[in-house]
Structures are given as structure tokens and as C-alpha cells.
Write a protein that holds these residues in place. Structure first.
Motif, PDB file in Angstrom:
ATOM      1  N   LEU A   1       6.185  20.407  21.319  1.00  0.00           N
ATOM      2  CA  LEU A   1       5.830  21.329  20.235  1.00  0.00           C
ATOM      3  C   LEU A   1       4.379  21.135  19.814  1.00  0.00           C
ATOM      4  CD1 LEU A   1       9.039  21.196  17.990  1.00  0.00           C
ATOM      5  CD2 LEU A   1       8.466  22.809  19.845  1.00  0.00           C
ATOM      6  N   LEU A   2       3.955  19.890  19.710  1.00  0.00           N
ATOM      7  CA  LEU A   2       2.575  19.623  19.288  1.00  0.00           C
ATOM      8  C   LEU A   2       1.557  20.104  20.318  1.00  0.00           C
ATOM      9  CD1 LEU A   2       2.916  16.133  17.606  1.00  0.00           C
ATOM     10  CD2 LEU A   2       2.489  18.339  16.502  1.00  0.00           C
ATOM     11  N   GLN A   3       1.862  19.915  21.597  1.00  0.00           N
ATOM     12  CA  GLN A   3       0.949  20.395  22.642  1.00  0.00           C
ATOM     13  C   GLN A   3       0.833  21.912  22.607  1.00  0.00           C
ATOM     14  OE1 GLN A   3       2.222  18.800  26.417  1.00  0.00           O
ATOM     15  NE2 GLN A   3       1.748  16.697  25.824  1.00  0.00           N
ATOM     16  N   LEU A   4       1.960  22.587  22.444  1.00  0.00           N
ATOM     17  CA  LEU A   4       1.957  24.043  22.393  1.00  0.00           C
ATOM     18  C   LEU A   4       1.216  24.539  21.158  1.00  0.00           C
ATOM     19  CD1 LEU A   4       2.839  26.788  23.483  1.00  0.00           C
ATOM     20  CD2 LEU A   4       5.081  26.408  22.393  1.00  0.00           C
ATOM     21  N   TRP A   5       1.528  23.976  19.995  1.00  0.00           N
ATOM     22  CA  TRP A   5       0.891  24.365  18.735  1.00  0.00           C
ATOM     23  C   TRP A   5      -0.626  24.157  18.800  1.00  0.00           C
ATOM     24  CZ3 TRP A   5      -1.408  21.180  14.894  1.00  0.00           C
ATOM     25  CH2 TRP A   5      -1.729  21.851  13.699  1.00  0.00           C
ATOM     26  N   THR A   6      -1.032  23.023  19.334  1.00  0.00           N
ATOM     27  CA  THR A   6      -2.455  22.710  19.439  1.00  0.00           C
ATOM     28  C   THR A   6      -3.164  23.682  20.378  1.00  0.00           C
ATOM     29  OG1 THR A   6      -2.003  20.376  19.004  1.00  0.00           O
ATOM     30  CG2 THR A   6      -4.130  20.900  19.996  1.00  0.00           C
ATOM     31  N   ALA A   7      -2.597  23.894  21.558  1.00  0.00           N
ATOM     32  CA  ALA A   7      -3.226  24.787  22.536  1.00  0.00           C
ATOM     33  C   ALA A   7      -3.348  26.214  21.995  1.00  0.00           C
ATOM     34  CB  ALA A   7      -2.429  24.782  23.840  1.00  0.00           C
ATOM     35  N   LEU A   8      -2.304  26.707  21.356  1.00  0.00           N
ATOM     36  CA  LEU A   8      -2.359  28.059  20.794  1.00  0.00           C
ATOM     37  C   LEU A   8      -3.453  28.174  19.740  1.00  0.00           C
ATOM     38  CD1 LEU A   8       1.466  28.729  20.467  1.00  0.00           C
ATOM     39  CD2 LEU A   8      -0.129  30.078  21.864  1.00  0.00           C
ATOM     40  N   ASN A   9      -3.540  27.188  18.875  1.00  0.00           N
ATOM     41  CA  ASN A   9      -4.534  27.255  17.810  1.00  0.00           C
ATOM     42  C   ASN A   9      -5.956  27.043  18.318  1.00  0.00           C
ATOM     43  OD1 ASN A   9      -3.403  27.848  15.059  1.00  0.00           O
ATOM     44  ND2 ASN A   9      -1.911  26.384  15.861  1.00  0.00           N
ATOM     45  N   GLN A  10      -6.113  26.244  19.353  1.00  0.00           N
ATOM     46  CA  GLN A  10      -7.445  26.115  19.947  1.00  0.00           C
ATOM     47  C   GLN A  10      -7.881  27.451  20.558  1.00  0.00           C
ATOM     48  OE1 GLN A  10      -6.676  22.724  22.476  1.00  0.00           O
ATOM     49  NE2 GLN A  10      -7.559  21.306  20.983  1.00  0.00           N
ATOM     50  N   ARG A  11      -6.960  28.142  21.210  1.00  0.00           N
ATOM     51  CA  ARG A  11      -7.267  29.454  21.788  1.00  0.00           C
ATOM     52  C   ARG A  11      -7.582  30.441  20.670  1.00  0.00           C
ATOM     53  NH1 ARG A  11      -9.887  32.008  25.062  1.00  0.00           N
ATOM     54  NH2 ARG A  11      -9.702  29.989  26.044  1.00  0.00           N
TER      55      ARG A  11
ATOM     56  N   ILE B   1       4.278  27.712  15.358  1.00  0.00           N
ATOM     57  CA  ILE B   1       4.092  28.081  16.767  1.00  0.00           C
ATOM     58  C   ILE B   1       4.356  29.576  16.938  1.00  0.00           C
ATOM     59  CG2 ILE B   1       5.092  27.846  19.088  1.00  0.00           C
ATOM     60  CD1 ILE B   1       5.482  24.810  18.367  1.00  0.00           C
ATOM     61  N   ASP B   2       5.446  30.062  16.364  1.00  0.00           N
ATOM     62  CA  ASP B   2       5.749  31.487  16.456  1.00  0.00           C
ATOM     63  C   ASP B   2       4.651  32.328  15.817  1.00  0.00           C
ATOM     64  OD1 ASP B   2       8.182  30.954  17.727  1.00  0.00           O
ATOM     65  OD2 ASP B   2       9.313  30.952  15.846  1.00  0.00           O
ATOM     66  N   SER B   3       4.150  31.872  14.684  1.00  0.00           N
ATOM     67  CA  SER B   3       3.064  32.575  14.009  1.00  0.00           C
ATOM     68  C   SER B   3       1.820  32.615  14.896  1.00  0.00           C
ATOM     69  CB  SER B   3       2.752  31.885  12.674  1.00  0.00           C
ATOM     70  OG  SER B   3       1.658  32.487  12.042  1.00  0.00           O
ATOM     71  N   ALA B   4       1.506  31.488  15.528  1.00  0.00           N
ATOM     72  CA  ALA B   4       0.345  31.433  16.419  1.00  0.00           C
ATOM     73  C   ALA B   4       0.523  32.375  17.606  1.00  0.00           C
ATOM     74  CB  ALA B   4       0.109  29.997  16.896  1.00  0.00           C
ATOM     75  N   ILE B   5       1.714  32.392  18.193  1.00  0.00           N
ATOM     76  CA  ILE B   5       1.974  33.279  19.332  1.00  0.00           C
ATOM     77  C   ILE B   5       1.766  34.736  18.919  1.00  0.00           C
ATOM     78  CG2 ILE B   5       3.816  34.201  20.817  1.00  0.00           C
ATOM     79  CD1 ILE B   5       4.946  31.272  20.877  1.00  0.00           C
ATOM     80  N   ASN B   6       2.379  35.117  17.815  1.00  0.00           N
ATOM     81  CA  ASN B   6       2.279  36.504  17.362  1.00  0.00           C
ATOM     82  C   ASN B   6       0.856  36.882  16.976  1.00  0.00           C
ATOM     83  OD1 ASN B   6       4.969  38.136  17.029  1.00  0.00           O
ATOM     84  ND2 ASN B   6       5.464  35.980  16.713  1.00  0.00           N
ATOM     85  N   ASN B   7       0.144  35.986  16.308  1.00  0.00           N
ATOM     86  CA  ASN B   7      -1.214  36.311  15.895  1.00  0.00           C
ATOM     87  C   ASN B   7      -2.201  36.283  17.042  1.00  0.00           C
ATOM     88  OD1 ASN B   7      -1.506  36.962  12.924  1.00  0.00           O
ATOM     89  ND2 ASN B   7      -0.030  35.272  12.937  1.00  0.00           N
ATOM     90  N   LEU B   8      -2.025  35.391  17.990  1.00  0.00           N
ATOM     91  CA  LEU B   8      -2.884  35.410  19.174  1.00  0.00           C
ATOM     92  C   LEU B   8      -2.755  36.759  19.882  1.00  0.00           C
ATOM     93  CD1 LEU B   8      -4.809  34.040  21.169  1.00  0.00           C
ATOM     94  CD2 LEU B   8      -2.789  33.065  22.294  1.00  0.00           C
ATOM     95  N   GLN B   9      -1.537  37.240  20.008  1.00  0.00           N
ATOM     96  CA  GLN B   9      -1.318  38.541  20.633  1.00  0.00           C
ATOM     97  C   GLN B   9      -1.982  39.641  19.809  1.00  0.00           C
ATOM     98  OE1 GLN B   9       2.739  39.360  21.613  1.00  0.00           O
ATOM     99  NE2 GLN B   9       2.282  41.382  22.407  1.00  0.00           N
ATOM    100  N   ARG B  10      -1.830  39.609  18.497  1.00  0.00           N
ATOM    101  CA  ARG B  10      -2.458  40.616  17.641  1.00  0.00           C
ATOM    102  C   ARG B  10      -3.978  40.592  17.778  1.00  0.00           C
ATOM    103  NH1 ARG B  10       1.036  38.890  12.331  1.00  0.00           N
ATOM    104  NH2 ARG B  10       2.908  40.128  12.781  1.00  0.00           N
ATOM    105  N   PHE B  11      -4.541  39.379  17.699  1.00  0.00           N
ATOM    106  CA  PHE B  11      -6.001  39.239  17.727  1.00  0.00           C
ATOM    107  C   PHE B  11      -6.600  39.761  19.030  1.00  0.00           C
ATOM    108  CE2 PHE B  11      -5.652  35.212  14.840  1.00  0.00           C
ATOM    109  CZ  PHE B  11      -5.296  36.007  13.762  1.00  0.00           C
ATOM    110  N   THR B  12      -5.870  39.617  20.124  1.00  0.00           N
ATOM    111  CA  THR B  12      -6.399  40.082  21.397  1.00  0.00           C
ATOM    112  C   THR B  12      -6.085  41.555  21.630  1.00  0.00           C
ATOM    113  OG1 THR B  12      -4.456  39.167  22.531  1.00  0.00           O
ATOM    114  CG2 THR B  12      -6.432  37.815  22.488  1.00  0.00           C
ATOM    115  N   GLU B  13      -4.895  42.004  21.263  1.00  0.00           N
ATOM    116  CA  GLU B  13      -4.544  43.413  21.470  1.00  0.00           C
ATOM    117  C   GLU B  13      -5.434  44.355  20.671  1.00  0.00           C
ATOM    118  OE1 GLU B  13      -0.410  44.162  20.732  1.00  0.00           O
ATOM    119  OE2 GLU B  13       0.208  43.205  22.605  1.00  0.00           O
ATOM    120  N   ILE B  14      -5.806  43.955  19.464  1.00  0.00           N
ATOM    121  CA  ILE B  14      -6.606  44.837  18.618  1.00  0.00           C
ATOM    122  C   ILE B  14      -7.947  45.180  19.260  1.00  0.00           C
ATOM    123  CG2 ILE B  14      -7.734  43.034  17.251  1.00  0.00           C
ATOM    124  CD1 ILE B  14      -7.416  44.879  14.816  1.00  0.00           C
TER     125      ILE B  14
END
Length: 150
Positions: free
Chosen positions: A90-100, A46-59
Motif C-alpha cells: 500500500l505504501l509503495q502504491l500510495w507513494t508512486a501515485l503521489n509522486q506522479r 490510494i483510491d483518491s490518488a488513482i481517481n485524481n491522477l486520471q482526472r488531472f491527465t484526462e482534463i
């Protein structure tokens, strides 16, 4: 990036299948106090997804090369107390982050995939590498989960 998106979708499905059949005691078991439980590995993902989602969009609009900064993985797992969190949350959060993340990956152009990044060690790469590496990292940890960590 269609193959990367497909692999991400497959990993989400296999992760959900694993967690739906795993027992709470198996997920919370820690062989050593300093090692993560399977539930904490999910938290790390989940932490990895949060950090990478931010990276992928900020770039998309950041100065290039985009500098990747490390984050404190162990401290985040402790601060979020994933060991005692509700699995369904945790599963809902992990799933939603990865779908995004999947949507963001799929929407990239050849131009944006070539956006330069600077890794924490100073090495230069591109957004394509970062996105592929994220999915590889996810696959590595899901493989860990399905093997016996005891």
C-alpha cells in the motif's frame, strides 16, 4: 503550483514517517465496524490518488468544462480489501501515485491551470482548484491518521 507541489512532497514524507513507526494493530484497529481503520484511510487515499491522477491527465485533452464524476469511496475501500492488504504494498502504491501527481501538478502551465471543470454539484471551477483541493484532502486525512481515532 510550486507551493502545492512542495506541500505534496512534505505530506508524502510525513505519511511515510508515520506509517514506518505505526504498529499493525494500531493501523487495523476499528472503533466501529462501519468506520475505516487507519489502514483503510490509507486505502482511501490510494483510491483518491488513482481517481485524481486520471482526472488531472484526462482534463488535458478533454472537452471543457471537464465534468468531475464522484466515485463510491466506501465501496472501493471494501472491494480493494485494504484492511487485509500488506502495508508495504500500500505504501509503495500510495507513494508512486503521489509522486506522479506531483510531476503532473508541477508541469502545468498558467493556461492549463485555468481549464474549467464542473464539480458534481454543478458548480464551475478550474484545474488549479482541483489540484489544490486534492492536496488539502490528503493533508486532512494524514492529520486524521496522526490523531487518536480510538
Amino acid at each position: 503550483m510550486t507551493e502545492t507541489t512542495k506541500r505534496l512532497d512534505d505530506l508524502i514524507k510525513s505519511g511515510l514517517a508515520y506509517f514506518s513507526q505505526a504498529s499493525e494493530s494500531d493501523l487495523e484497529y476499528k472503533r466501529f465496524p462501519e468506520k475505516w481503520s487507519k489502514k483503510e484511510i490509507l486505502g482511501h487515499l490510494i483510491d483518491s490518488a488513482i481517481n485524481n491522477l486520471q482526472r488531472f491527465t484526462e482534463i488535458q485533452s478533454a472537452e471543457k468544462p471537464f465534468k468531475i464524476r464522484k466515485y463510491k469511496q466506501d465501496e472501493l475501500v471494501i472491494a480493494n480489501d485494504y484492511q487485509h492488504a500488506e502495508l508495504e504494498e500500500l505504501l509503495q502504491l500510495w507513494t508512486a501515485l503521489n509522486q506522479r501527481i506531483g510531476i503532473i501538478v508541477q508541469s502545468q502551465t498558467e493556461n492549463s491551470l485555468n481549464f474549467p471543470i464542473q464539480l458534481p454539484d454543478g458548480e464551475l471551477s478550474d484545474l488549479r482548484f482541483l489540484m489544490t483541493d486534492y492536496v488539502d484532502h490528503l493533508g486532512h486525512h494524514l492529520n486524521q491518521l496522526t490523531t487518536d481515532l480510538k
